[in-house]
Design an enzyme around this catalytic site. Structure first.
Site, mmCIF file in Angstrom:
data_model
loop_
_atom_site.group_PDB
_atom_site.id
_atom_site.type_symbol
_atom_site.label_atom_id
_atom_site.label_comp_id
_atom_site.label_asym_id
_atom_site.label_seq_id
_atom_site.Cartn_x
_atom_site.Cartn_y
_atom_site.Cartn_z
ATOM 1 N N ASP A 169 0.796 -1.221 0.000
ATOM 2 C CA ASP A 169 0.000 0.000 0.000
ATOM 3 C C ASP A 169 0.830 1.274 0.000
ATOM 4 O OD1 ASP A 169 1.053 -0.347 2.492
ATOM 5 O OD2 ASP A 169 -0.838 -0.213 3.583
ATOM 6 N N HIS A 211 9.790 -11.315 12.608
ATOM 7 C CA HIS A 211 8.339 -11.441 12.603
ATOM 8 C C HIS A 211 7.867 -12.315 11.442
ATOM 9 C CE1 HIS A 211 4.165 -9.942 13.312
ATOM 10 N NE2 HIS A 211 4.071 -10.127 12.000
ATOM 11 N N GLU A 212 8.346 -12.002 10.242
ATOM 12 C CA GLU A 212 7.864 -12.717 9.062
ATOM 13 C C GLU A 212 8.335 -14.171 9.032
ATOM 14 O OE1 GLU A 212 5.529 -11.450 7.504
ATOM 15 O OE2 GLU A 212 5.763 -9.397 8.210
ATOM 16 N N HIS A 215 5.880 -16.251 10.785
ATOM 17 C CA HIS A 215 4.763 -16.651 9.931
ATOM 18 C C HIS A 215 5.158 -17.810 9.020
ATOM 19 C CE1 HIS A 215 2.284 -13.488 11.348
ATOM 20 N NE2 HIS A 215 2.828 -12.510 10.662
ATOM 21 N N HIS A 221 -0.427 -14.083 14.653
ATOM 22 C CA HIS A 221 -0.097 -12.957 15.509
ATOM 23 C C HIS A 221 -0.335 -13.278 16.978
ATOM 24 C CE1 HIS A 221 -0.556 -9.972 11.965
ATOM 25 N NE2 HIS A 221 0.708 -10.292 12.164
#
Length: 255
Positions: A169, A211-212, A215, A221
């Site tokens: 975005d 963080h990624e 995943h 989360h």
């Protein structure tokens, strides 16, 4: 935990939430007493401004959003796929898994990673350190390969619509995203301002990688603000793994 802004010290029999009654039926832009106390209370417990009554969604909402940038993975608020949504919550700890708890098979504990073309060279060492941190706290091992097409995990920088159904975005907002096992895709938003370490106005490459990778290994989360798997981070800050992150990955893989 104290919440003095919500308590009525003059009436022991009154409900601590009596002050909310006058918010019923309020509208965006209304200036009512108690709004800021409510915001402070919900902020303390991690609630998002978008969940507030209409009258609370005023200019303060954009101010809150400017302070907290959200990092997304494939199951987040837009364009999610039902098989990827994170819904498994735990009573004591606060980590989550993707729906169905997808994970790498037991025989696949040694994973390779590679960088897509046009990945900035300064990002490679921070990402490598993030993999080393996860390796030190799990049964996984990670090794970089030069030919990214053969890698289990592929890392790159992209802008806007980049073909994976999860468009970036522009500056601010979504920082990066990754997919549940065994997809292996991990993308940074190239429009963000990136840095190595805590740098004012920029986001730390290693922290976001930590963080990624969570995943990529199967963690959703966490509601624990100190956890690396917490859904947002402020610019100029760094984080490491939290006990909640480690408990989550060990619970997922039963190790």
């Amino acid at each position: 935990m104290k919440s003095s802004a919500l308590a009525n010290s003059n009436d022991e029999k009154s409900s601590p939430f009596d002050f909310l009654k006058h918010l019923e039926g309020c509208h965006k832009g209304d200036k009512l007493k108690g709004i800021h106390e409510l915001k402070a209370y919900l902020e303390h417990f991690g609630h998002w401004i978008l969940g507030f009554p209409n009258c609370v969604q005023d200019d303060d909402a954009s101010m809150w959003g400017a302070r907290h940038r959200q990092w997304h993975h494939s199951d987040d608020f837009r364009q999610e796929k039902p098989t990827h949504s994170s819904t498994s919550f735990h009573t004591v700890s606060h980590y989550t898994f993707f729906r169905g708890s997808p994970k790498w098979p037991a025989s696949k504990y040694s994973l390779t990673y590679g960088f897509l073309p046009r990945t900035p060279s300064r990002a490679m060492d921070p990402v490598a350190r993030a993999f080393q941190t996860w390796a030190a706290n799990t049964h996984f091992r990670f090794a970089r390969v030069q030919d990214y097409t053969t890698a289990d995990i592929k890392i790159g920088f992209h802008r806007a619509n980049h073909g994976d159904g999860n468009s970036f975005d522009g500056r601010g907002g979504i920082l990066a995203h990754a997919f549940a096992p065994q997809d292996g895709r991990f993308h940074y938003d190239a429009d963000e301002t990136w840095a190595v370490g805590a740098t004012q106005g920029a986001y730390d490459l290693e922290t976001v990688a930590l963080h990624e990778i969570g995943h990529l290994l199967g963690l959703g989360h966490s509601s624990v603000e100190g956890a690396i798997m917490f859904a947002s981070i402020s610019s100029g800050s760094t984080k490491g793994l939290h006990s909640d992150d480690i408990q989550g990955i060990r619970a997922l893989y039963n190790v």
